[in-house]
Scaffold this motif. Structure first.
Motif, PDB file in Angstrom:
ATOM      1  N   LYS A 102      14.622  -6.374  20.151  1.00  0.00           N
ATOM      2  CA  LYS A 102      14.659  -6.214  18.687  1.00  0.00           C
ATOM      3  C   LYS A 102      15.550  -7.293  18.044  1.00  0.00           C
ATOM      4  CE  LYS A 102      12.446  -2.299  17.691  1.00  0.00           C
ATOM      5  NZ  LYS A 102      11.381  -2.197  16.691  1.00  0.00           N
ATOM      6  N   VAL A 103      15.116  -7.716  16.873  1.00  0.00           N
ATOM      7  CA  VAL A 103      15.918  -8.661  16.082  1.00  0.00           C
ATOM      8  C   VAL A 103      16.541  -7.891  14.932  1.00  0.00           C
ATOM      9  CG1 VAL A 103      15.807 -10.663  14.547  1.00  0.00           C
ATOM     10  CG2 VAL A 103      14.491 -10.650  16.676  1.00  0.00           C
ATOM     11  N   ASP A 105      18.020  -7.877  11.475  1.00  0.00           N
ATOM     12  CA  ASP A 105      17.876  -8.751  10.304  1.00  0.00           C
ATOM     13  C   ASP A 105      18.981  -8.546   9.265  1.00  0.00           C
ATOM     14  OD1 ASP A 105      16.074 -10.752   9.573  1.00  0.00           O
ATOM     15  OD2 ASP A 105      15.183  -9.489   8.020  1.00  0.00           O
ATOM     16  N   TRP A 113      21.067 -13.772  12.883  1.00  0.00           N
ATOM     17  CA  TRP A 113      20.263 -12.679  13.431  1.00  0.00           C
ATOM     18  C   TRP A 113      20.925 -12.278  14.729  1.00  0.00           C
ATOM     19  CZ3 TRP A 113      16.622 -16.886  12.059  1.00  0.00           C
ATOM     20  CH2 TRP A 113      15.854 -16.595  10.934  1.00  0.00           C
ATOM     21  N   VAL A 115      20.303 -10.540  18.248  1.00  0.00           N
ATOM     22  CA  VAL A 115      19.143 -10.244  19.090  1.00  0.00           C
ATOM     23  C   VAL A 115      19.616  -9.697  20.438  1.00  0.00           C
ATOM     24  CG1 VAL A 115      17.044 -11.213  20.141  1.00  0.00           C
ATOM     25  CG2 VAL A 115      17.959 -12.221  18.035  1.00  0.00           C
ATOM     26  N   TYR A 117      17.998  -9.192  24.039  1.00  0.00           N
ATOM     27  CA  TYR A 117      16.766  -9.594  24.716  1.00  0.00           C
ATOM     28  C   TYR A 117      17.055  -9.941  26.178  1.00  0.00           C
ATOM     29  CZ  TYR A 117      12.333 -12.092  25.465  1.00  0.00           C
ATOM     30  OH  TYR A 117      11.093 -12.494  25.939  1.00  0.00           O
ATOM     31  N   TRP A 137      11.802 -13.386  10.183  1.00  0.00           N
ATOM     32  CA  TRP A 137      11.426 -12.749  11.454  1.00  0.00           C
ATOM     33  C   TRP A 137      10.151 -11.950  11.217  1.00  0.00           C
ATOM     34  CZ3 TRP A 137      11.116 -12.760  16.358  1.00  0.00           C
ATOM     35  CH2 TRP A 137      10.834 -11.598  17.073  1.00  0.00           C
ATOM     36  N   GLU A 139       7.975  -9.407  12.832  1.00  0.00           N
ATOM     37  CA  GLU A 139       8.024  -8.504  13.982  1.00  0.00           C
ATOM     38  C   GLU A 139       6.662  -8.382  14.657  1.00  0.00           C
ATOM     39  OE1 GLU A 139      10.404  -5.138  13.359  1.00  0.00           O
ATOM     40  OE2 GLU A 139      10.415  -4.681  15.506  1.00  0.00           O
ATOM     41  N   ARG A 140       5.609  -8.276  13.887  1.00  0.00           N
ATOM     42  CA  ARG A 140       4.264  -8.092  14.459  1.00  0.00           C
ATOM     43  C   ARG A 140       3.860  -9.291  15.308  1.00  0.00           C
ATOM     44  NH1 ARG A 140       0.131  -5.263  10.211  1.00  0.00           N
ATOM     45  NH2 ARG A 140       1.213  -3.288  10.105  1.00  0.00           N
ATOM     46  N   ASN A 142       6.046 -11.323  16.550  1.00  0.00           N
ATOM     47  CA  ASN A 142       7.130 -11.537  17.504  1.00  0.00           C
ATOM     48  C   ASN A 142       7.649 -12.985  17.459  1.00  0.00           C
ATOM     49  OD1 ASN A 142       8.787 -10.179  19.313  1.00  0.00           O
ATOM     50  ND2 ASN A 142       7.724 -11.074  21.091  1.00  0.00           N
ATOM     51  N   ILE A 155      11.501 -15.382  20.030  1.00  0.00           N
ATOM     52  CA  ILE A 155      12.658 -14.481  19.825  1.00  0.00           C
ATOM     53  C   ILE A 155      13.933 -15.070  20.461  1.00  0.00           C
ATOM     54  CG2 ILE A 155      12.255 -13.118  21.936  1.00  0.00           C
ATOM     55  CD1 ILE A 155      13.081 -10.621  20.290  1.00  0.00           C
TER      56      ILE A 155
END
Ligand code: FES
Length: 205
Positions: A102-103, A105, A113, A115, A117, A137, A139-140, A142, A155
């Motif tokens: 997840k980022v 925001d 940001w 992150v 990961y 960012w 999200e959909r 990525n 990401i």
């Protein structure tokens, strides 16, 4: 008051009586008319005074303006502007609150940001490495996408499309005494320089 006798006796043999002197107003001296030219003289004098006065006034204004500017310059030298920059560090919460992949925001207004990961938490700069716009960012999809010229970043911050010549930069990151993440924007790490291996550029989780 009796009038003087102006009659002269004309009797023969009698000496003529002295002629009475008639009181007459003495003629005015010619110089008495001189003041007629005075207004012209005083007008010229007034003009000269006014001219001289305006020169003095102009000189005084110039002198005052110069002195004011000099004083302001001296004050500026003595008391230079102090830039109050925003603090370079901020807290970003506990690491456990970050979800993998997840980022975050919500620190975008602080140019970061956060992150989480693949076992690391890092803080990416929100400045596009092409010409400095701020990507979004998505999200959909990525990815980070720059609205200015279309650069795209994974990401991880690595660039993969568009004109951006290099990855996004990372800020310094660490865990503070209270267990919260601390982002330090006074430290910057660039992937192309091999700086992402620096332990100050990520938190292992
Ligand atoms: S400034 Fe981001 S692509 Fe140009």
């Amino acid at each position: 008051m009796s009038e003087p006798n102006t009659n002269v006796s004309t009797t023969p043999g009698t000496p003529p009586a002295p002629t009475a002197i008639t009181a007459t107003t003495p003629p005015k001296p010619a110089a008495a008319k001189a003041p007629a030219k005075a207004p012209a003289k005083s007008g010229r004098r007034f003009f000269l005074f006014a001219l001289f006065g305006s020169w003095i006034a102009a000189a005084w204004v110039t002198f005052t303006a110069s002195m004011t500017l000099m004083t302001l310059g001296t004050l500026r030298f003595l008391f230079p502007n102090v830039l109050s920059e925003p603090p370079s560090k901020f807290k970003a919460g506990l690491p456990d609150t970050f979800e993998d992949g997840k980022v975050i925001d919500r620190y975008k207004d602080q140019n970061a940001w956060i992150v989480r990961y693949q076992g690391k938490i890092y803080a990416l700069s929100t400045t596009c490495t092409h010409l400095g716009c701020t990507p979004n960012w998505l999200e959909r999809e990525n990815k980070f996408k720059c609205p200015c010229h279309g650069s795209g970043f994974y990401i991880t911050g690595i660039n993969f499309e568009g004109p951006a010549p290099r990855p996004l930069e990372r800020w310094g990151i660490s865990i503070g005494d209270d267990g919260q993440i601390v982002v330090d924007k006074s430290k910057k790490f660039q992937q192309e320089r091999g700086e992402w291996t620096n332990p100050e550029s990520f938190i292992k989780v």
